[in-house]
Design an enzyme around this catalytic site. Structure first.
Site, PDB file in Angstrom:
ATOM      1  N   TYR A  60      43.165  39.066  71.253  1.00 26.52           N
ATOM      2  CA  TYR A  60      44.502  39.084  71.857  1.00 26.52           C
ATOM      3  C   TYR A  60      44.535  38.711  73.345  1.00 26.52           C
ATOM      4  O   TYR A  60      45.627  38.598  73.909  1.00 26.52           O
ATOM      5  CB  TYR A  60      45.145  40.463  71.653  1.00 26.52           C
ATOM      6  CG  TYR A  60      45.320  40.824  70.196  1.00 26.52           C
ATOM      7  CD1 TYR A  60      46.178  40.097  69.378  1.00 26.52           C
ATOM      8  CD2 TYR A  60      44.610  41.883  69.620  1.00 26.52           C
ATOM      9  CE1 TYR A  60      46.339  40.414  68.031  1.00 26.52           C
ATOM     10  CE2 TYR A  60      44.776  42.215  68.279  1.00 26.52           C
ATOM     11  CZ  TYR A  60      45.628  41.475  67.488  1.00 26.52           C
ATOM     12  OH  TYR A  60      45.797  41.783  66.165  1.00 26.52           O
ATOM     13  N   GLU A  69      59.777  34.793  64.507  1.00 26.59           N
ATOM     14  CA  GLU A  69      58.611  35.691  64.410  1.00 26.59           C
ATOM     15  C   GLU A  69      57.439  35.054  65.153  1.00 26.59           C
ATOM     16  O   GLU A  69      57.159  33.868  64.969  1.00 26.59           O
ATOM     17  CB  GLU A  69      58.267  35.903  62.932  1.00 26.59           C
ATOM     18  CG  GLU A  69      57.061  36.793  62.714  1.00 26.59           C
ATOM     19  CD  GLU A  69      56.924  37.210  61.247  1.00 26.59           C
ATOM     20  OE1 GLU A  69      57.943  37.585  60.635  1.00 26.59           O
ATOM     21  OE2 GLU A  69      55.802  37.154  60.730  1.00 26.59           O
ATOM     22  N   ALA A  78      51.629  45.072  63.189  1.00 21.61           N
ATOM     23  CA  ALA A  78      51.195  45.498  61.844  1.00 21.61           C
ATOM     24  C   ALA A  78      52.367  45.721  60.891  1.00 21.61           C
ATOM     25  O   ALA A  78      52.214  45.558  59.675  1.00 21.61           O
ATOM     26  CB  ALA A  78      50.349  46.765  61.956  1.00 21.61           C
ATOM     27  N   ARG A 127      42.952  35.302  59.341  1.00 18.20           N
ATOM     28  CA  ARG A 127      42.368  36.648  59.467  1.00 18.20           C
ATOM     29  C   ARG A 127      42.289  37.336  58.108  1.00 18.20           C
ATOM     30  O   ARG A 127      42.257  36.670  57.080  1.00 18.20           O
ATOM     31  CB  ARG A 127      43.186  37.447  60.499  1.00 18.20           C
ATOM     32  CG  ARG A 127      43.171  36.778  61.885  1.00 18.20           C
ATOM     33  CD  ARG A 127      43.882  37.596  62.926  1.00 18.20           C
ATOM     34  NE  ARG A 127      43.206  38.889  63.121  1.00 18.20           N
ATOM     35  CZ  ARG A 127      43.750  39.897  63.802  1.00 18.20           C
ATOM     36  NH1 ARG A 127      44.940  39.764  64.348  1.00 18.20           N
ATOM     37  NH2 ARG A 127      43.081  41.033  63.931  1.00 18.20           N
ATOM     38  N   ASN A 176      57.638  40.152  67.536  1.00 15.14           N
ATOM     39  CA  ASN A 176      56.276  40.324  67.049  1.00 15.14           C
ATOM     40  C   ASN A 176      56.202  41.736  66.472  1.00 15.14           C
ATOM     41  O   ASN A 176      56.024  42.712  67.202  1.00 15.14           O
ATOM     42  CB  ASN A 176      55.250  40.139  68.168  1.00 15.14           C
ATOM     43  CG  ASN A 176      53.816  40.164  67.646  1.00 15.14           C
ATOM     44  OD1 ASN A 176      53.576  40.618  66.516  1.00 15.14           O
ATOM     45  ND2 ASN A 176      52.873  39.716  68.451  1.00 15.14           N
ATOM     46  N   PRO A 182      53.916  47.802  67.159  1.00 19.79           N
ATOM     47  CA  PRO A 182      52.864  48.755  67.504  1.00 19.79           C
ATOM     48  C   PRO A 182      51.591  48.136  68.069  1.00 19.79           C
ATOM     49  O   PRO A 182      51.162  47.070  67.620  1.00 19.79           O
ATOM     50  CB  PRO A 182      52.570  49.460  66.168  1.00 19.79           C
ATOM     51  CG  PRO A 182      53.127  48.578  65.122  1.00 19.79           C
ATOM     52  CD  PRO A 182      54.294  47.872  65.747  1.00 19.79           C
ATOM     53  N   ASN A 183      51.061  48.828  69.045  1.00 20.97           N
ATOM     54  CA  ASN A 183      49.789  48.502  69.708  1.00 20.97           C
ATOM     55  C   ASN A 183      49.874  47.309  70.649  1.00 20.97           C
ATOM     56  O   ASN A 183      48.904  47.001  71.339  1.00 20.97           O
ATOM     57  CB  ASN A 183      48.662  48.298  68.683  1.00 20.97           C
ATOM     58  CG  ASN A 183      48.426  49.537  67.847  1.00 20.97           C
ATOM     59  OD1 ASN A 183      48.186  50.598  68.416  1.00 20.97           O
ATOM     60  ND2 ASN A 183      48.523  49.441  66.543  1.00 20.97           N
ATOM     61  N   HIS A 235      53.283  35.638  66.340  1.00 18.53           N
ATOM     62  CA  HIS A 235      52.011  36.357  66.346  1.00 18.53           C
ATOM     63  C   HIS A 235      51.075  35.677  67.323  1.00 18.53           C
ATOM     64  O   HIS A 235      50.992  34.442  67.343  1.00 18.53           O
ATOM     65  CB  HIS A 235      51.386  36.391  64.942  1.00 18.53           C
ATOM     66  CG  HIS A 235      52.279  37.063  63.960  1.00 18.53           C
ATOM     67  ND1 HIS A 235      52.436  38.433  63.929  1.00 18.53           N
ATOM     68  CD2 HIS A 235      53.111  36.563  63.024  1.00 18.53           C
ATOM     69  CE1 HIS A 235      53.320  38.733  62.997  1.00 18.53           C
ATOM     70  NE2 HIS A 235      53.749  37.628  62.435  1.00 18.53           N
ATOM     71  N   ARG A 258      43.128  45.681  74.422  1.00 19.38           N
ATOM     72  CA  ARG A 258      42.949  45.837  72.977  1.00 19.38           C
ATOM     73  C   ARG A 258      42.301  44.574  72.416  1.00 19.38           C
ATOM     74  O   ARG A 258      42.854  43.471  72.577  1.00 19.38           O
ATOM     75  CB  ARG A 258      44.336  46.002  72.370  1.00 19.38           C
ATOM     76  CG  ARG A 258      44.392  45.864  70.889  1.00 19.38           C
ATOM     77  CD  ARG A 258      45.818  45.635  70.398  1.00 19.38           C
ATOM     78  NE  ARG A 258      45.803  45.672  68.963  1.00 19.38           N
ATOM     79  CZ  ARG A 258      46.732  45.164  68.182  1.00 19.38           C
ATOM     80  NH1 ARG A 258      47.774  44.566  68.694  1.00 19.38           N
ATOM     81  NH2 ARG A 258      46.610  45.236  66.877  1.00 19.38           N
TER      82      ARG A 258
HETATM   83  C1  DQA Z   1      49.706  40.452  65.515  1.00 21.31           C
HETATM   84  C2  DQA Z   1      48.927  40.271  64.198  1.00 21.31           C
HETATM   85  C3  DQA Z   1      49.049  41.520  63.341  1.00 21.31           C
HETATM   86  O1  DQA Z   1      48.330  41.343  62.126  1.00 21.31           O
HETATM   87  C4  DQA Z   1      48.457  42.713  64.059  1.00 21.31           C
HETATM   88  O2  DQA Z   1      48.644  43.873  63.303  1.00 21.31           O
HETATM   89  C5  DQA Z   1      48.986  42.874  65.443  1.00 21.31           C
HETATM   90  C6  DQA Z   1      49.258  41.696  66.256  1.00 21.31           C
HETATM   91  C7  DQA Z   1      49.504  39.256  66.464  1.00 21.31           C
HETATM   92  O3  DQA Z   1      50.298  39.144  67.396  1.00 21.31           O
HETATM   93  O4  DQA Z   1      48.573  38.465  66.300  1.00 21.31           O
HETATM   94  O5  DQA Z   1      49.106  43.986  65.934  1.00 21.31           O
HETATM   95  O6  DQA Z   1      51.081  40.540  65.210  1.00 21.31           O
END
Ligand code: DQA
Length: 141
Positions: free
Chosen positions: A22, A96, A75, A105, A72, A9-10, A98, A17
């Site tokens: 990011y 995985e 959240a 964080r 990825n 998501p997002n 990020h 964003r």
């Molecule tokens: C994320 C880190 C997560 O905590 C966050 O919710 C994201 C992006 C990252 O790529 O740094 O949406 O996965």
């Protein structure tokens, strides 16, 4: 060799964003770069969803036939037992990724339900993390 990138998501909002965290690049552009970079060696697919069950479906869809998944979960990393279970259920290895360093964080980001079922985690290296994950999976072949 087939590798699937799955974003949660997002991540469809990358480039607009929280750019301080990011970055400025959207993922479609970055995916093009990755596809060009690995064109001779890998069939690379990209899937993004804001919905937990759709991500589970996609993990199941590629998880018995592809050679690797770069995930990825965004959240959902920190909340989803369903995604963690899907990773445990499949035979394809998952890395995985990020973009940000989740350990630097908020506390709620510092736990990943999915990490224990992945072969490894790359966190905090920006979009470069996707390339590094692909290189790792490629090297296992
Ligand atoms: C994320 C880190 C997560 O905590 C966050 O919710 C994201 C992006 C990252 O790529 O740094 O949406 O996965």
């Amino acid at each position: 060799m087939k590798i699937a990138i799955i974003n949660g998501p997002n991540l469809n909002l990358l480039g607009k964003r929280e750019v301080d965290i990011y970055g400025n690049q959207n993922f479609e552009e970055h995916f093009q770069t990755l596809q060009n970079q690995f064109a001779n060696e890998i069939t690379l697919t990209y899937y993004q969803s804001n919905h937990e069950g759709d991500i589970v479906d996609q993990i199941q869809a590629v998880g018995y036939s592809f050679d690797g998944i770069v995930l990825n979960g965004a959240a959902y990393t920190h909340t989803s037992i369903a995604i963690a279970d899907a990773i445990a259920a499949i035979t394809t290895p998952v890395v995985e990724v990020h973009i940000s360093n989740i350990h630097a964080r908020e506390e709620f980001r510092q736990h990943s339900y999915s990490a224990r079922n992945c072969v490894g985690v790359i966190t905090g290296l920006g979009l470069k993390g996707y390339e590094l994950a692909i290189r790792y999976l490629l090297a296992q072949k």
